[in-house]
Design an enzyme around this catalytic site. Structure first.
Site, PDB file in Angstrom:
ATOM      1  N   LYS A 131     -15.465  -8.608 -10.591  1.00 17.66           N
ATOM      2  CA  LYS A 131     -15.541  -7.256 -10.569  1.00 17.66           C
ATOM      3  C   LYS A 131     -14.697  -6.766  -9.564  1.00 17.66           C
ATOM      4  O   LYS A 131     -13.832  -5.881  -9.712  1.00 17.66           O
ATOM      5  CB  LYS A 131     -16.796  -6.660 -10.851  1.00 17.66           C
ATOM      6  CG  LYS A 131     -17.538  -6.793 -12.316  1.00 17.66           C
ATOM      7  CD  LYS A 131     -18.666  -5.962 -12.466  1.00 17.66           C
ATOM      8  CE  LYS A 131     -19.254  -6.139 -13.946  1.00 17.66           C
ATOM      9  NZ  LYS A 131     -20.266  -5.619 -14.152  1.00 17.66           N
ATOM     10  N   LYS A 190     -12.932 -11.677 -26.263  1.00 16.83           N
ATOM     11  CA  LYS A 190     -14.030 -10.926 -27.007  1.00 16.83           C
ATOM     12  C   LYS A 190     -13.869  -9.836 -27.739  1.00 16.83           C
ATOM     13  O   LYS A 190     -13.184  -8.938 -27.183  1.00 16.83           O
ATOM     14  CB  LYS A 190     -15.153 -11.143 -25.610  1.00 16.83           C
ATOM     15  CG  LYS A 190     -16.186 -12.083 -25.570  1.00 16.83           C
ATOM     16  CD  LYS A 190     -16.880 -12.021 -24.483  1.00 16.83           C
ATOM     17  CE  LYS A 190     -18.379 -11.489 -24.584  1.00 16.83           C
ATOM     18  NZ  LYS A 190     -19.204 -11.830 -23.365  1.00 16.83           N
ATOM     19  N   LYS A 208     -15.771  -3.171 -26.520  1.00 21.15           N
ATOM     20  CA  LYS A 208     -15.681  -1.618 -26.872  1.00 21.15           C
ATOM     21  C   LYS A 208     -14.656  -1.208 -26.049  1.00 21.15           C
ATOM     22  O   LYS A 208     -14.148  -0.050 -26.365  1.00 21.15           O
ATOM     23  CB  LYS A 208     -16.983  -1.057 -26.710  1.00 21.15           C
ATOM     24  CG  LYS A 208     -17.325  -0.717 -24.987  1.00 21.15           C
ATOM     25  CD  LYS A 208     -17.980   0.501 -24.865  1.00 21.15           C
ATOM     26  CE  LYS A 208     -17.635   1.056 -23.579  1.00 21.15           C
ATOM     27  NZ  LYS A 208     -17.809   2.543 -23.281  1.00 21.15           N
TER      28      LYS A 208
END
Ligand code: TRP
Length: 337
Positions: A114, A200, A203
């Site tokens: 991240k 994957k 959203k």
């Protein structure tokens, strides 16, 4: 058995979340014996570790709570809440910050992924995210934590923190924390995008056609399945034949997961058929499975009072359950209260 797990309140739950995590939670809940308990929470405190929009966070938290209940998490069987209503999570995190080592956190792959090349520019919360996660779990004397493969390292860290704390501040006969075990469901279905079998289902994909949302109506689901990317070949009759065909594999995986059958079993039925036959069958299975979920989801979102009451009740139970461990932690550290 004490089961605890959390999910980030991203809102807009989709089929990937459902088949990957939530359905597994529902099964654990329904398999609990008397005296055992599951706690499922929305990790809203974790959500502020990266730039976020407060309005979206609030909306996402309520949507995710509604989605959990709609999917079958029963607030009368399990404890359902959001972290922000249970201050013990943030408190215990601070207390554990004295035990967690910077070197341990530096090795977390999620932190490295991240933060990327810009570690200096990240929030302190992103770095200490795994300590909050440890607090989430250790607060309830948790024995089992259902998580995806990507969270196993964070659970290892929770065990290391618990062990060091027990060593440093408690006696062997009376440890403060239980060491939690991760449970990674063996058949956790990895659901991929309908537009790209190598990504994957997510959203954050800009194309809504890439995912089936729990709130999608029957027509939308049918349309998305019919437009899903595939190849021109018919389906093989065994799983090996799907190698190099990620989109075909994904659709068959979804069918298998929804019907609780193996991929081979599905191919035994549909082998030799083209997508002109398979897609409508998959679409109908999806519509049938998701109809009760989306109906309940929309109802709950419409009844803000009921939703608030569910979360308030869950939080009250969680606060109660957390008290002995939180008190023991303060006391072990010599903090006067
Ligand atoms: N970090 C987890 C995830 O991204 C969510 C989470 C927060 C969690 N606290 C937890 C999962 C405690 C299990 C237990 O999926």
């Amino acid at each position: 058995m004490r089961v605890v797990s959390g999910i980030q309140p991203t809102g807009n739950l989709h089929l990937g979340n459902y088949l990957g995590a939530i359905r597994n939670w529902v099964r654990m809940q329904d398999g609990m014996e008397d005296g055992n308990l599951c706690l499922f929470f929305l990790a809203d405190l974790h959500a502020i570790s990266q730039p976020h929009d407060p309005i979206e966070l609030k909306k996402g938290t309520l949507e995710m709570a509604a989605a959990l209940v709609a999917c079958g998490i029963d607030p009368h069987k399990s404890v359902v809440f959001n972290q922000a209503q249970v201050p013990a999570h943030a408190e215990l995190q601070w207390l554990l910050n004295g035990t967690a080592r910077i070197g341990w956190l530096n090795r977390m792959t999620q932190w490295k992924d991240k933060a990327g090349k810009n570690r200096e520019g990240q929030s302190v919360a992103l770095f200490s995210y795994p300590v909050l996660q440890a607090a989430d779990v250790l607060l309830y004397q948790t024995t089992h934590v259902p998580v995806g493969e990507d969270q196993k390292q964070h659970l290892e860290l929770a065990r290391d923190i618990a062990q060091k704390f027990n060593n440093d501040f408690a006696s062997e006969e009376a440890p403060v924390f239980t060491l939690p075990e991760p449970i990674v469901p063996p058949q956790a279905a990895r659901i991929m995008s309908l537009r790209n079998g190598d990504a994957k289902m997510s959203k954050s994909d800009p194309s809504d056609m890439s995912r089936i949302n729990l709130a999608d109506d029957a027509d939308t689901i049918m349309k998305k399945v019919k437009k899903a990317k595939t190849d021109p070949e018919p389906l093989p009759s065994e799983a090996g034949g799907l190698e190099g065909r990620p989109e075909a594999l994904n659709l068959v995986t979804i069918y298998a997961a929804l019907s609780d059958r193996s991929v081979d079993d599905i191919l035994g039925e549909f082998g030799g058929e083209g997508f002109g036959t398979f897609k409508p069958a998959l679409g109908e299975l999806l519509v049938e499975t998701l109809r009760p979920i989306s109906t309940r989801f929309v109802q709950l979102l419409d009844d803000r009072e009921a939703l608030d009451a569910i979360l308030a009740r869950g939080a009250a139970q969680a606060r109660e359950l957390s008290r002995p461990t939180l008190d023991a932690t303060y006391s072990a550290l010599g903090l006067v209260r």
